[in-house]
Design a protein around this motif. Sequence first.
Motif, PDB file in Angstrom:
ATOM      1  N   ASN A  49      -7.102   5.641   4.629  1.00 57.22           N
ATOM      2  CA  ASN A  49      -7.053   5.717   3.170  1.00 57.22           C
ATOM      3  C   ASN A  49      -8.157   6.598   2.595  1.00 57.22           C
ATOM      4  O   ASN A  49      -7.959   7.248   1.568  1.00 57.22           O
ATOM      5  N   VAL A  53      -7.371   9.773   0.237  1.00 58.68           N
ATOM      6  CA  VAL A  53      -7.952   9.903  -1.097  1.00 58.68           C
ATOM      7  C   VAL A  53      -8.495  11.316  -1.304  1.00 58.68           C
ATOM      8  O   VAL A  53      -8.274  11.944  -2.350  1.00 58.68           O
ATOM      9  N   ASP A  71      -3.175   8.147  -8.698  1.00 56.84           N
ATOM     10  CA  ASP A  71      -2.907   7.479  -7.428  1.00 56.84           C
ATOM     11  C   ASP A  71      -4.111   7.600  -6.495  1.00 56.84           C
ATOM     12  O   ASP A  71      -4.408   6.681  -5.722  1.00 56.84           O
ATOM     13  N   ASN A  75      -6.049   4.558  -4.810  1.00 52.87           N
ATOM     14  CA  ASN A  75      -6.309   4.456  -3.376  1.00 52.87           C
ATOM     15  C   ASN A  75      -7.804   4.371  -3.071  1.00 52.87           C
ATOM     16  O   ASN A  75      -8.201   3.742  -2.083  1.00 52.87           O
ATOM     17  N   ASP A  78      -8.661   0.937  -3.361  1.00 55.30           N
ATOM     18  CA  ASP A  78      -8.201   0.218  -2.176  1.00 55.30           C
ATOM     19  C   ASP A  78      -9.216   0.325  -1.044  1.00 55.30           C
ATOM     20  O   ASP A  78      -9.481  -0.646  -0.335  1.00 55.30           O
ATOM     21  N   GLY A 152       1.331   9.654   1.196  1.00 52.74           N
ATOM     22  CA  GLY A 152       0.780   8.381   0.736  1.00 52.74           C
ATOM     23  C   GLY A 152       1.643   7.200   1.152  1.00 52.74           C
ATOM     24  O   GLY A 152       1.128   6.149   1.535  1.00 52.74           O
ATOM     25  N   ASN A 156       0.046   4.253   3.466  1.00 57.01           N
ATOM     26  CA  ASN A 156       0.042   2.858   3.014  1.00 57.01           C
ATOM     27  C   ASN A 156       0.959   1.991   3.869  1.00 57.01           C
ATOM     28  O   ASN A 156       0.675   0.817   4.114  1.00 57.01           O
ATOM     29  N   ASP A 183       1.092  -0.327  -2.901  1.00 61.38           N
ATOM     30  CA  ASP A 183       0.639   1.057  -3.008  1.00 61.38           C
ATOM     31  C   ASP A 183       1.704   2.033  -2.514  1.00 61.38           C
ATOM     32  O   ASP A 183       1.873   3.126  -3.069  1.00 61.38           O
ATOM     33  N   SER A 187       3.310   5.109  -4.677  1.00 62.64           N
ATOM     34  CA  SER A 187       3.474   6.483  -4.181  1.00 62.64           C
ATOM     35  C   SER A 187       4.926   6.918  -4.280  1.00 62.64           C
ATOM     36  O   SER A 187       5.221   8.086  -4.564  1.00 62.64           O
TER      37      SER A 187
END
Length: 325
Positions: A49, A53, A71, A75, A78, A152, A156, A183, A187
């Motif tokens: 992740n 990002v 987004d 992330n 996250d 993404g 995820n 997530d 996406s």
Amino acid sequence: MGHDHAHHNHNGHDHPGHRHGHPHVHAGHAHVHAPARFGTAFAIGIALNTGFVLVEAVFGIVSDSVALLADAGHNLSDVLGLVVAWAAAVLGRRAPSARFTYGLRSSSILAALFNAVFLLVAVGAIAWEALQRFANPPPVAGPTVITVALVGIAINGITAWLFASGRRDDLNIRGAYLHMVADAAVSAGVVLAGIVIVLTGWSWVDPLVSLVIVAVIVAGTWGLLRDSVTMSLAAVPPGIDPAAVRLCLAERPGVAEVHDLHVWSMSTTETALTAHLVMPGGHPGNSFLGECAQVLRERFGIAHVTLQVELAGGPACALAPDHVV
């Protein structure tokens, strides 16, 4: 004073005066074991992740897509959430000390509160940027948005799969699993926005989708913020009826009265209780305390129980009135 921790051996450290005659069971609260079983999952999920990002932020800037940037911010939260949750779980396994007599279990509550506040601040900035773009939406590179968002979904999805095996046994792992699944769905929404932009040229769809993402994040975060704040204030955990707990103790053999009852969260998955029991027949012995702790664990998930036995007819307990703490 009767003090029984039933099924709570504090990482193998016995304490004088405490009775540990039962196996180590948490009645479904296996959160403290997550790092040992899912340390690799946490590490891989954080690495994947974090890389995504960075990629998403760069392409969001290059393609001038606020939806991708939104987004990316999501992330990033996250990643921080996984890091903080992992750190809190590790700290929660620390043995009690002379200063931190409960250990550091409550660090998971602080972690949840941090994540909620950070996430709400981040989405506020994203929403402000999206609203400004509605007035004069810039052209957006639809194909780039679609490609990055598809990546993404894959990232995820893989992260969710890493936690899938523990989602039924551990509430913390289940939360991570469901968050990653959500997530992936977000996406997918970005992919749909990119497709609409390619087919129609409607650039305003990009800030619209970013606002939808913000709404989804706020809706999911509000409950986390509410619960973490109430936990930090030592409120009775959701799902536990204090009146039912009081009745359960009052119905135990030999108990004439229950007062000074307190139920609170030691961590995001562990609950503690203290209470005074007035017993005219005198102290009933350790087996009675163990049975009370077992009943409270099985019925309410309360694993850390402290009971004080008082005789009837003696001086009144200063903590007996409900308004006294």
